[in-house]
Design a protein around this motif. Structure first.
Motif, PDB file in Angstrom:
ATOM      1  N   ARG A 108      42.429  73.557  17.870  1.00 32.83           N
ATOM      2  CA  ARG A 108      42.251  72.842  18.921  1.00 32.83           C
ATOM      3  C   ARG A 108      42.114  73.855  20.420  1.00 32.83           C
ATOM      4  NH1 ARG A 108      41.392  71.093  22.883  1.00 32.83           N
ATOM      5  NH2 ARG A 108      42.258  69.090  24.094  1.00 32.83           N
ATOM      6  N   GLU A 125      35.249  72.948  19.148  1.00 34.85           N
ATOM      7  CA  GLU A 125      34.997  71.764  19.889  1.00 34.85           C
ATOM      8  C   GLU A 125      35.689  70.792  18.767  1.00 34.85           C
ATOM      9  OE1 GLU A 125      30.822  70.160  20.008  1.00 34.85           O
ATOM     10  OE2 GLU A 125      31.590  68.609  21.411  1.00 34.85           O
ATOM     11  N   THR A 183      36.962  58.828  19.471  1.00 36.44           N
ATOM     12  CA  THR A 183      37.452  58.216  20.962  1.00 36.44           C
ATOM     13  C   THR A 183      38.774  58.545  20.985  1.00 36.44           C
ATOM     14  OG1 THR A 183      37.941  56.128  19.964  1.00 36.44           O
ATOM     15  CG2 THR A 183      35.658  56.413  20.866  1.00 36.44           C
ATOM     16  N   LYS A 184      39.046  58.645  22.389  1.00 37.76           N
ATOM     17  CA  LYS A 184      40.502  58.870  22.910  1.00 37.76           C
ATOM     18  C   LYS A 184      40.785  60.313  22.583  1.00 37.76           C
ATOM     19  CE  LYS A 184      41.805  54.256  24.329  1.00 37.76           C
ATOM     20  NZ  LYS A 184      42.766  53.171  24.015  1.00 37.76           N
ATOM     21  N   LEU A 185      40.228  61.365  22.359  1.00 37.19           N
ATOM     22  CA  LEU A 185      40.625  62.478  21.701  1.00 37.19           C
ATOM     23  C   LEU A 185      41.551  62.973  22.329  1.00 37.19           C
ATOM     24  CD1 LEU A 185      37.333  63.840  19.961  1.00 37.19           C
ATOM     25  CD2 LEU A 185      39.227  62.246  18.934  1.00 37.19           C
ATOM     26  N   ASP A 186      41.883  62.712  23.774  1.00 36.20           N
ATOM     27  CA  ASP A 186      42.706  63.688  24.625  1.00 36.20           C
ATOM     28  C   ASP A 186      44.173  63.152  24.455  1.00 36.20           C
ATOM     29  OD1 ASP A 186      40.873  64.913  25.895  1.00 36.20           O
ATOM     30  OD2 ASP A 186      40.439  63.586  27.626  1.00 36.20           O
ATOM     31  N   ASP A 187      44.231  62.047  23.717  1.00 33.73           N
ATOM     32  CA  ASP A 187      45.743  61.576  23.239  1.00 33.73           C
ATOM     33  C   ASP A 187      46.009  62.400  22.131  1.00 33.73           C
ATOM     34  OD1 ASP A 187      45.244  59.507  25.165  1.00 33.73           O
ATOM     35  OD2 ASP A 187      45.069  57.955  23.574  1.00 33.73           O
ATOM     36  N   TYR A 188      45.386  63.238  21.605  1.00 36.28           N
ATOM     37  CA  TYR A 188      46.135  64.132  20.494  1.00 36.28           C
ATOM     38  C   TYR A 188      46.393  65.602  20.841  1.00 36.28           C
ATOM     39  CZ  TYR A 188      44.148  60.454  17.394  1.00 36.28           C
ATOM     40  OH  TYR A 188      44.102  59.320  16.884  1.00 36.28           O
ATOM     41  N   VAL A 224      49.043  65.925  22.141  1.00 41.63           N
ATOM     42  CA  VAL A 224      49.804  66.315  23.437  1.00 41.63           C
ATOM     43  C   VAL A 224      51.470  66.145  23.076  1.00 41.63           C
ATOM     44  CG1 VAL A 224      50.092  64.668  25.429  1.00 41.63           C
ATOM     45  CG2 VAL A 224      47.914  64.849  24.702  1.00 41.63           C
ATOM     46  N   SER A 244      54.479  65.872  28.330  1.00 39.78           N
ATOM     47  CA  SER A 244      53.389  66.988  28.730  1.00 39.78           C
ATOM     48  C   SER A 244      53.723  68.428  28.452  1.00 39.78           C
ATOM     49  CB  SER A 244      52.706  66.690  29.914  1.00 39.78           C
ATOM     50  OG  SER A 244      52.358  65.104  29.836  1.00 39.78           O
ATOM     51  N   TYR A 252      53.833  66.356  17.965  1.00 37.62           N
ATOM     52  CA  TYR A 252      53.109  65.546  19.190  1.00 37.62           C
ATOM     53  C   TYR A 252      53.529  64.049  19.021  1.00 37.62           C
ATOM     54  CZ  TYR A 252      50.340  69.719  18.699  1.00 37.62           C
ATOM     55  OH  TYR A 252      49.744  71.092  18.779  1.00 37.62           O
ATOM     56  N   TYR A 302      41.795  66.550  11.149  1.00 41.59           N
ATOM     57  CA  TYR A 302      41.091  66.671  12.407  1.00 41.59           C
ATOM     58  C   TYR A 302      39.508  67.401  12.058  1.00 41.59           C
ATOM     59  CZ  TYR A 302      45.949  65.964  14.001  1.00 41.59           C
ATOM     60  OH  TYR A 302      47.035  65.570  14.307  1.00 41.59           O
TER      61      TYR A 302
END
Ligand SMILES: C[S@@+](CC[C@H](N)C(=O)[O-])C[C@H]1O[C@@H](n2cnc3c(N)ncnc32)[C@H](O)[C@@H]1O
Length: 204
Positions: A143, A149, A163-168, A170, A174, A191, A198
């Motif tokens: 990642r 990518e 979709t909503k890959l920014d939620d992983y 994390v 933060s 996380y 993945y």
């Protein structure tokens, strides 16, 4: 006592780890995979049911012994495979971090076997796919690796979610991911949201 035959051994192993054929099938179909490298495969030969050319690499004695019965394995795959082409199965009984005598492949599979993505990405075609879990932190390292990518995740139902890959990847509050610690501990960080598997594309 009658010794188990190779296919019985594989079936017992498959029952233990769960049948991953559907996982490999959806990835192979979605990305048009014709060849794969599976470092740290142990005896998980399910990829050969759905991918014509697979190179398995493992340095564990049990895996080396299993693949000595290659004729039996090839017969089993020929009888059960889901593609038309003849199957091409290669086993290399060595450390995957040492030089591998292989041509670049379309897919690398990394399952519970260390930093496979990092050690073997040089054998992945540009545009090729890394399928990995994060049990040892391999997905985390990918990642945060500019060579890859982040494409999506796969949950228990074997569906690709992109979709909503920014939620992983994390962390709570933060916090930054400490890659040095991940490498040291070989463990996935805790996380907020995780997935079984993945998907990454090699972009360089
Ligand atoms: C926990 S098992 C997982 C096997 C298989 N990937 C699965 O998910 O069912 C880890 C395997 O990776 C192999 N392995 C770990 N590091 C390795 C290395 N550097 N070179 C070759 N094989 C390795 C071990 O021998 C073992 O068979």
């Amino acid at each position: 006592m009658k010794s188990r035959n190779t296919i019985e051994e594989y079936h017992e192993y498959r029952d233990k780890i769960g049948n991953r054929t559907e996982l490999y099938r959806i990835v192979a179909k979605r990305y048009g995979v014709a060849s794969a490298l599976y470092p740290g495969s142990h005896i998980d030969i399910a990829p050969s049911l759905v991918i014509p050319k697979v190179i398995y690499v493992d340095n564990f004695k049990g895996a080396i012994n299993f693949f000595k019965n290659m004729e039996m394995i090839k017969k089993y795959i020929a009888e059960n495979k889901e593609y038309e082409k003849p199957s091409d199965i290669v086993f290399m009984g060595q450390d995957y971090s040492e030089e591998l005598d292989v041509e670049p492949v379309d897919l690398i599979i990394s399952q519970y076997a260390g930093f496979v993505g990092q050690e073997t990405k040089k054998y992945l075609n540009t545009g090729g796919i890394l399928l990995c879990n994060d049990s040892h932190g391999d997905a985390t390292l990918s990642r945060f690796d500019d060579d890859f990518e982040f494409l999506g995740v796969i949950g228990k139902n074997n569906r690709i979610i992109d979709t909503k890959l920014d939620d992983y990847f994390v962390l709570p509050r933060s916090k930054n991911v400490d890659l040095v610690k991940v490498k040291e501990k070989m463990k996935e960080p805790k996380y907020k949201l995780i997935a079984e598997n993945y998907l990454f594309r090699k972009i360089k």
